[in-house]
Motif scaffolding. Structure first.
Motif, PDB file in Angstrom:
ATOM      1  N   GLY A  32    -113.886 -12.538  45.988  1.00 46.69           N
ATOM      2  CA  GLY A  32    -112.758 -11.659  46.274  1.00 46.69           C
ATOM      3  C   GLY A  32    -112.129 -11.999  47.604  1.00 46.69           C
ATOM      4  N   PRO A  33    -110.818 -11.785  47.724  1.00 46.78           N
ATOM      5  CA  PRO A  33    -110.146 -12.078  48.995  1.00 46.78           C
ATOM      6  C   PRO A  33    -110.589 -11.117  50.093  1.00 46.78           C
ATOM      7  N   ALA A  34    -110.555 -11.586  51.324  1.00 47.67           N
ATOM      8  CA  ALA A  34    -110.806 -10.713  52.465  1.00 47.67           C
ATOM      9  C   ALA A  34    -109.550  -9.887  52.731  1.00 47.67           C
ATOM     10  N   PRO A  35    -109.700  -8.678  53.244  1.00 46.78           N
ATOM     11  CA  PRO A  35    -108.513  -7.856  53.513  1.00 46.78           C
ATOM     12  C   PRO A  35    -107.458  -8.569  54.351  1.00 46.78           C
ATOM     13  N   GLU A  36    -107.895  -9.350  55.340  1.00 43.82           N
ATOM     14  CA  GLU A  36    -106.937 -10.018  56.221  1.00 43.82           C
ATOM     15  C   GLU A  36    -106.214 -11.175  55.535  1.00 43.82           C
ATOM     16  N   ASP A  37    -106.720 -11.598  54.372  1.00 47.24           N
ATOM     17  CA  ASP A  37    -106.076 -12.700  53.653  1.00 47.24           C
ATOM     18  C   ASP A  37    -105.047 -12.225  52.628  1.00 47.24           C
ATOM     19  N   LEU A  38    -104.988 -10.936  52.406  1.00 50.60           N
ATOM     20  CA  LEU A  38    -104.035 -10.403  51.423  1.00 50.60           C
ATOM     21  C   LEU A  38    -102.610 -10.473  51.964  1.00 50.60           C
ATOM     22  N   ARG A  39    -101.706 -10.899  51.103  1.00 51.80           N
ATOM     23  CA  ARG A  39    -100.282 -10.906  51.445  1.00 51.80           C
ATOM     24  C   ARG A  39     -99.477 -10.006  50.510  1.00 51.80           C
TER      25      ARG A  39
END
Length: 229
Positions: A32-39
């Motif tokens: 799963g993506p890290a929160p800081e990697d979400l765009r």
């Protein structure tokens, strides 16, 4: 968004159950993506107008970190599948996919109003859509469908595991202090801990994460428009 795996929707409840069991084999509960990697994050929700016999599917794309709405997609369809507990994806899936086809953006994450693997056969609406679209997905529900848990402490961010047959299938999460928790479960390409962190990162001052709340508001606007006619 485009569907990457073909899937039949016009089936009987018995066949739908068999299809869910096959689809479960494709679900990946890890990473799963890290929160800081979400765009870009997509929120998804469905409303139903009994009087008109219509489903209103809504998809709202939010840009992070400012949570600004950048795109909306909506669809209105009559249900072609009966209301059967545990098979809600067959009722709501077609209208949500129709709304998703109107979206040009490619979100990093789908956040569905519903269940992921916290489901009798381990395949809620978030798992269905995540697998069919090949996209990380999470289910966020306002109530429990299956499983056992202990109530988490009242502080915002507190969480306790949701167990089904001795296995952790999600978490019970306080998104606001002193407010009823939500039930978070991975849909696809996300682990339980990552799903919990991602949902908390998408919550502001409301109980529901912002993408789901925005999609809910859009589906209700559609509902009110058609219900008043």
């Amino acid at each position: 968004m485009k569907q990457v795996i073909p899937f039949p929707w016009d089936v009987s409840p018995a066949e739908a159950t068999r299809l869910q069991e096959k689809l479960r084999e494709r679900v990946v509960v890890a990473g799963g993506p890290a929160p800081e990697d979400l765009r870009l994050v997509a929120g998804l929700d469905v409303s139903f107008c009994r009087r008109r016999g219509l489903l209103f599917g809504a998809v709202v794309i939010l840009r992070l970190p400012d949570l600004i709405v950048v795109e909306e997609g909506a669809a209105v369809l009559p249900p072609t599948f009966p209301y059967v507990p545990g098979l809600l994806a067959f009722r709501e899936g077609p209208v949500l996919l129709s709304a998703l086809r109107k979206i040009a953006s490619v979100p990093d994450l789908l956040v569905c109003d519903g269940q992921g693997i916290a489901h009798p056969r381990g395949v809620g609406i978030a798992s269905h859509l995540g697998v069919l679209l090949g996209t990380p997905a999470i289910g966020v529900a306002k109530s429990r469908l299956v499983g056992d848990y202990e109530m988490p402490p009242p502080a915002k961010g507190a969480a306790s595991p949701l167990f089904l047959n001795g296995k952790v299938v999600g978490s019970v999460v306080r998104t606001r202090a002193g407010v009823k928790p939500v039930f978070v479960s991975p849909g696809h390409l996300v682990g339980v801990d990552a799903a919990t962190r991602l949902v908390l990162s998408l919550c502001t001052r409301f109980r529901l994460p912002e993408p789901v709340r925005a999609a809910h508001n859009l589906s209700r606007r559609l509902f009110q428009r058609y219900a008043s006619e």
